[in-house]
Write a protein that holds these residues in place. Structure first.
Motif, PDB file in Angstrom:
ATOM      1  N   ALA A 200      46.777  40.448  40.062  1.00 18.64           N
ATOM      2  CA  ALA A 200      47.768  39.400  38.871  1.00 18.64           C
ATOM      3  C   ALA A 200      48.885  39.699  38.674  1.00 18.64           C
ATOM      4  O   ALA A 200      49.895  39.111  38.122  1.00 18.64           O
ATOM      5  N   ASN A 201      49.343  40.253  39.232  1.00 19.80           N
ATOM      6  CA  ASN A 201      50.905  41.356  39.895  1.00 19.80           C
ATOM      7  C   ASN A 201      51.339  40.570  40.601  1.00 19.80           C
ATOM      8  O   ASN A 201      52.421  41.196  41.585  1.00 19.80           O
ATOM      9  N   TYR A 202      51.527  39.837  41.558  1.00 26.64           N
ATOM     10  CA  TYR A 202      51.528  39.127  42.320  1.00 26.64           C
ATOM     11  C   TYR A 202      51.995  40.142  43.583  1.00 26.64           C
ATOM     12  O   TYR A 202      52.662  39.056  44.637  1.00 26.64           O
ATOM     13  N   SER A 203      50.581  40.564  43.866  1.00 25.57           N
ATOM     14  CA  SER A 203      50.710  41.573  45.068  1.00 25.57           C
ATOM     15  C   SER A 203      50.016  41.382  46.184  1.00 25.57           C
ATOM     16  O   SER A 203      48.661  40.945  45.528  1.00 25.57           O
ATOM     17  N   PHE A 204      50.242  41.740  46.844  1.00 33.45           N
ATOM     18  CA  PHE A 204      49.097  41.500  47.963  1.00 33.45           C
ATOM     19  C   PHE A 204      48.406  42.493  48.147  1.00 33.45           C
ATOM     20  O   PHE A 204      49.016  43.819  48.425  1.00 33.45           O
ATOM     21  N   ARG A 205      46.682  42.753  47.746  1.00 35.96           N
ATOM     22  CA  ARG A 205      46.039  43.420  47.822  1.00 35.96           C
ATOM     23  C   ARG A 205      45.335  43.571  49.553  1.00 35.96           C
ATOM     24  O   ARG A 205      45.198  44.756  49.451  1.00 35.96           O
TER      25      ARG A 205
ATOM     26  N   VAL B   4      44.062  43.525  33.661  1.00 41.41           N
ATOM     27  CA  VAL B   4      45.493  42.553  34.133  1.00 41.41           C
ATOM     28  C   VAL B   4      45.346  41.413  34.125  1.00 41.41           C
ATOM     29  O   VAL B   4      45.568  40.467  33.295  1.00 41.41           O
ATOM     30  N   PHE B   5      44.149  40.704  34.915  1.00 36.36           N
ATOM     31  CA  PHE B   5      43.572  39.654  34.883  1.00 36.36           C
ATOM     32  C   PHE B   5      42.909  38.673  33.520  1.00 36.36           C
ATOM     33  O   PHE B   5      43.583  38.013  33.075  1.00 36.36           O
ATOM     34  N   MET B   6      42.789  40.124  32.771  1.00 34.39           N
ATOM     35  CA  MET B   6      42.568  39.344  31.848  1.00 34.39           C
ATOM     36  C   MET B   6      43.342  39.108  30.205  1.00 34.39           C
ATOM     37  O   MET B   6      43.241  37.679  30.181  1.00 34.39           O
ATOM     38  N   GLN B   7      44.117  39.903  30.690  1.00 30.65           N
ATOM     39  CA  GLN B   7      45.518  40.223  29.852  1.00 30.65           C
ATOM     40  C   GLN B   7      46.518  38.667  30.248  1.00 30.65           C
ATOM     41  O   GLN B   7      47.200  37.791  29.464  1.00 30.65           O
ATOM     42  N   THR B   8      46.951  38.710  31.275  1.00 31.30           N
ATOM     43  CA  THR B   8      47.602  37.690  31.726  1.00 31.30           C
ATOM     44  C   THR B   8      46.686  36.290  32.257  1.00 31.30           C
ATOM     45  O   THR B   8      47.788  35.243  31.547  1.00 31.30           O
ATOM     46  N   CYS B   9      45.533  36.359  32.305  1.00 28.08           N
ATOM     47  CA  CYS B   9      45.066  34.770  32.741  1.00 28.08           C
ATOM     48  C   CYS B   9      43.733  34.119  31.846  1.00 28.08           C
ATOM     49  O   CYS B   9      43.336  33.293  33.097  1.00 28.08           O
ATOM     50  N   GLN B  10      42.846  35.415  31.448  1.00 28.08           N
ATOM     51  CA  GLN B  10      42.169  35.259  30.425  1.00 28.08           C
ATOM     52  C   GLN B  10      41.141  35.484  31.208  1.00 28.08           C
ATOM     53  O   GLN B  10      40.165  34.241  30.691  1.00 28.08           O
ATOM     54  N   PHE B  11      40.554  35.526  32.142  1.00 31.54           N
ATOM     55  CA  PHE B  11      39.265  35.583  33.154  1.00 31.54           C
ATOM     56  C   PHE B  11      38.788  36.725  33.522  1.00 31.54           C
ATOM     57  O   PHE B  11      39.431  37.638  33.775  1.00 31.54           O
ATOM     58  N   PRO B  12      38.033  37.068  32.769  1.00 31.61           N
ATOM     59  CA  PRO B  12      37.431  38.725  32.965  1.00 31.61           C
ATOM     60  C   PRO B  12      36.807  39.040  33.896  1.00 31.61           C
ATOM     61  O   PRO B  12      36.635  37.848  34.435  1.00 31.61           O
ATOM     62  N   ASN B  13      36.381  40.204  34.172  1.00 30.66           N
ATOM     63  CA  ASN B  13      35.990  40.800  35.149  1.00 30.66           C
ATOM     64  C   ASN B  13      36.258  40.128  36.503  1.00 30.66           C
ATOM     65  O   ASN B  13      35.735  39.732  37.742  1.00 30.66           O
ATOM     66  N   CYS B  14      37.555  39.572  36.980  1.00 29.68           N
ATOM     67  CA  CYS B  14      38.338  39.082  37.621  1.00 29.68           C
ATOM     68  C   CYS B  14      39.242  40.360  38.705  1.00 29.68           C
ATOM     69  O   CYS B  14      39.770  41.159  37.865  1.00 29.68           O
ATOM     70  N   ALA B  15      38.457  40.799  39.923  1.00 32.19           N
ATOM     71  CA  ALA B  15      39.186  41.276  40.932  1.00 32.19           C
ATOM     72  C   ALA B  15      39.977  41.588  41.647  1.00 32.19           C
ATOM     73  O   ALA B  15      41.277  41.864  41.520  1.00 32.19           O
ATOM     74  N   ARG B  16      40.499  39.859  41.673  1.00 28.38           N
ATOM     75  CA  ARG B  16      41.537  39.600  43.090  1.00 28.38           C
ATOM     76  C   ARG B  16      41.337  38.244  42.742  1.00 28.38           C
ATOM     77  O   ARG B  16      39.996  37.441  42.447  1.00 28.38           O
ATOM     78  N   ALA B  17      42.249  36.971  43.300  1.00 31.80           N
ATOM     79  CA  ALA B  17      42.274  35.943  44.084  1.00 31.80           C
ATOM     80  C   ALA B  17      42.381  35.748  44.970  1.00 31.80           C
ATOM     81  O   ALA B  17      43.584  36.785  45.571  1.00 31.80           O
ATOM     82  N   ILE B  18      42.145  35.013  45.643  1.00 32.67           N
ATOM     83  CA  ILE B  18      42.012  34.582  47.230  1.00 32.67           C
ATOM     84  C   ILE B  18      42.387  33.696  47.538  1.00 32.67           C
ATOM     85  O   ILE B  18      42.215  32.154  47.227  1.00 32.67           O
ATOM     86  N   ASP B  19      42.835  33.322  49.263  1.00 30.47           N
ATOM     87  CA  ASP B  19      43.172  32.281  49.296  1.00 30.47           C
ATOM     88  C   ASP B  19      43.958  32.351  51.256  1.00 30.47           C
ATOM     89  O   ASP B  19      44.030  33.808  51.352  1.00 30.47           O
ATOM     90  N   GLY B  20      43.675  31.520  51.626  1.00 32.66           N
ATOM     91  CA  GLY B  20      44.682  31.531  52.912  1.00 32.66           C
ATOM     92  C   GLY B  20      45.512  30.142  52.870  1.00 32.66           C
ATOM     93  O   GLY B  20      45.103  28.750  52.951  1.00 32.66           O
ATOM     94  N   LYS B  21      46.464  30.462  53.875  1.00 34.86           N
ATOM     95  CA  LYS B  21      47.269  29.520  54.413  1.00 34.86           C
ATOM     96  C   LYS B  21      47.838  29.486  55.766  1.00 34.86           C
ATOM     97  O   LYS B  21      47.511  30.797  56.508  1.00 34.86           O
ATOM     98  N   HIS B  22      48.457  28.704  56.183  1.00 34.80           N
ATOM     99  CA  HIS B  22      48.984  28.493  57.794  1.00 34.80           C
ATOM    100  C   HIS B  22      50.478  29.036  57.980  1.00 34.80           C
ATOM    101  O   HIS B  22      51.072  28.801  56.574  1.00 34.80           O
TER     102      HIS B  22
END
Length: 396
Positions: free
Chosen positions: A208-213, A160-178
C-alpha cells in the motif's frame, strides 16, 4: 560450354572475394580513439557537469532522479562491482561516471547515439555500461528492497492496506504490464501482443506504500497475466501454500469466520482462496458493485506504482532499443531503484496519475468454489455495519 561455365564461376568467386575484402577494410578501425570522443575528460557531460550539480541539490535531483545522499549511498554499494582496471593504453571509465550514464539513460530514455555525443563515449561502450550497471544495481539492491516478508511483515502490510484502502486481510495488489521493445531477433510472434506491438511483461506485486515487493520480468508479450502469474516463482509458492502467510483471522469488528489473507487483482486473473478478482460486470447486485469498488480501491495502488515508476524512469515511455537481455536488466534495475529512492526521497503523487505502460487485455479465467466462497464473505462484510464505508454507496 563447360569452359564458359568455369569462366563465369571464376568471375563470380572473384567478385565475392573482392566484396569481402572491401567490407573487411571498411570495418577496420580507423582510430584507436576517435577524435570526437578523445577529449571526454575535458568536454564530456559528466566531467563538465557533475561537480557543479553537486553544489545544487535541486538540479542534482532533476538530473539524477534522486538526492545527493541517495546517490552517494547507491554509489557506495556499487563501486566495487563497477570498478575496472586501467591499462597501458587507456584509463578505465570510473564507477561514478558509469552510474551517471546509466541513471541518465533510465531517467530520460536517450538513445545510445545521444549518450555517445553527450558523454563522449562509444555507442558500444554505452551499451556495455548500461548492461553491466543495471545488473550490478539489481544484484546489490533486490535482496534488501524486495526481500520475502515473514508473518509479522505480512501483517504490517495488511494493516497499511486497511488504513489507506479499507480492505482487510489484503497482502498485496498485483498486476502485469507490457514493456514495449523492438522485435528480438529470431523470436517470431512470441513477443507480439494483442495491441499489435512487441513487448515483454512486467508482472509486479505492490504494497500500500506503492513499493514493489515482487517482480517477474521478461515473459512473452503474447502471454496473459494469469499465465505469467501461474508460471512465476511466486505463483507456484502461492499454489503450493508455501508462503509464510499469517493464519486465517476474522475481519475487523467480527469474531467469525476466520478469513484468509488475500491478493487483489483485476479480471485477468483467476479467482482463488488467496486471490480476489472483481465480479463480472453483467447483472451486478448492489452488494457485488460495492465489492468491486472496494477491491478497486486496494488494487489501484499497483497502477499508481506503475505510474510513478514510468514517470521517474522515463525510458519506459518509449520502446526500448536495447538487446532483450539488457532491456530486461534495465527494467529490473528501475524497479529496485523505485523502491530505493521511494524509501529515501519520497515521491510526488502527481507522478502516478499517468503512465505509458499498457495493461493486458482482460481474459476469461475460471476460479474455484473455495475462492468464490471467500469473495462472498468479503462481499457480505462490506455491506455489514462493521465493514461498510460511509461513502461507498455514493461512489458506485
Amino acid at each position: 560450354m563447360d569452359c564458359y561455365r568455369r569462366r563465369h564461376v571464376a568471375v563470380v568467386v572473384t567478385a565475392i572475394q573482392l566484396e569481402r575484402l572491401r567490407r573487411r577494410r571498411a570495418s577496420r578501425r580507423r582510430f584507436w580513439v576517435h577524435p570526437v570522443i578523445a577529449q571526454r575528460q575535458e568536454r564530456g557531460q559528466f566531467w563538465a557537469l557533475y561537480q557543479n550539480l553537486r553544489a545544487h541539490e535541486d538540479h542534482f535531483f532533476a538530473y539524477m532522479r534522486m538526492s545527493i545522499s541517495s546517490f552517494d549511498e547507491l554509489l557506495g554499494l556499487l563501486e566495487s562491482r563497477l570498478m575496472h582496471q586501467d591499462t597501458f593504453m587507456r584509463d578505465s571509465i570510473p564507477p561514478v561516471e558509469r552510474l551517471v550514464i546509466t541513471l541518465r539513460y533510465l531517467g530520460t530514455g536517450q538513445s545510445l547515439a545521444s549518450l555517445h555525443f553527450s558523454f563522449l563515449i562509444g555507442k558500444s561502450t554505452a551499451s556495455v555500461i548500461i548492461r553491466e550497471t543495471c545488473v550490478a544495481i539489481w544484484n546489490a539492491l533486490h535482496a534488501a528492497v524486495m526481500g520475502q516478508p515473514q508473518k509479522e511483515q505480512w501483517q504490517e502490510i495488511a494493516n497499511v492496506f486497511m488504513q489507506t484502502c479499507q480492505f482487510p486481510n489484503c497482502a498485496r495488489a498485483i498486476d502485469g504490464k507490457h514493456i514495449r521493445i523492438k522485435k528480438p531477433v529470431r523470436t517470431g510472434s512470441q513477443f507480439y501482443n494483442y495491441k499489435k506491438y512487441f513487448s515483454f511483461v512486467l508482472f509486479a506485486m505492490c504494497d500500500a506504500n506503492y513499493s514493489f515487493r515482487y517482480i517477474d520480468v521478461g515473459s512473452y508479450g503474447s502471454r496473459s497475466d494469469s499465465a505469467v502469474f501461474a508460471h512465476s516463482e511466486f505463483g507456484k509458492l502461492l499454489h503450493d501454500k508455501a508462503l509464510d502467510l499469517p493464519e486465517n483471522t476474522a475481519l475487523p469488528g467480527t469474531t467469525s469466520p476466520a478469513m484468509p489473507f488475500v491478493f487483489v487483482a483485476d479480471e485477468a486473473f483467476a479467482l482463488g482462496e488467496n486471490l480476489m478478482r472483481p465480479y463480472s460486470s453483467r447483472g451486478l447486485s448492489l452488494a457485488r458493485r460495492v465489492f468491486n469498488y472496494r477491491l478497486t480501491r486496494a488494487r489501484r495502488v499497483v497502477e499508481c506504482a506503475f505510474g510513478i515508476l514510468a514517470n521517474k524512469w522515463r525510458f519506459l515511455h518509449t520502446p526500448i532499443h536495447l538487446k532483450l537481455e539488457t532491456a530486461i536488466s534495465a527494467v529490473k534495475a528501475a524497479c529496485v531503484l523505485h523502491n530505493f529512492v521511494r524509501a529515501r526521497d519520497g515521491f510526488n503523487f502527481e507522478d502516478s496519475l499517468t503512465h505509458s505502460l499498457h495493461s493486458h487485455r482482460p481474459s476469461v479465467v475460471r476460479g474455484h468454489r473455495q475462492g468464490a466462497a471467500v469473495r462472498e464473505q468479503f462481499t457480505a462484510y462490506f455491506m455489514s455495519p462493521h465493514g461498510a464505508l460511509p461513502w461507498q454507496l455514493d461512489s458506485i
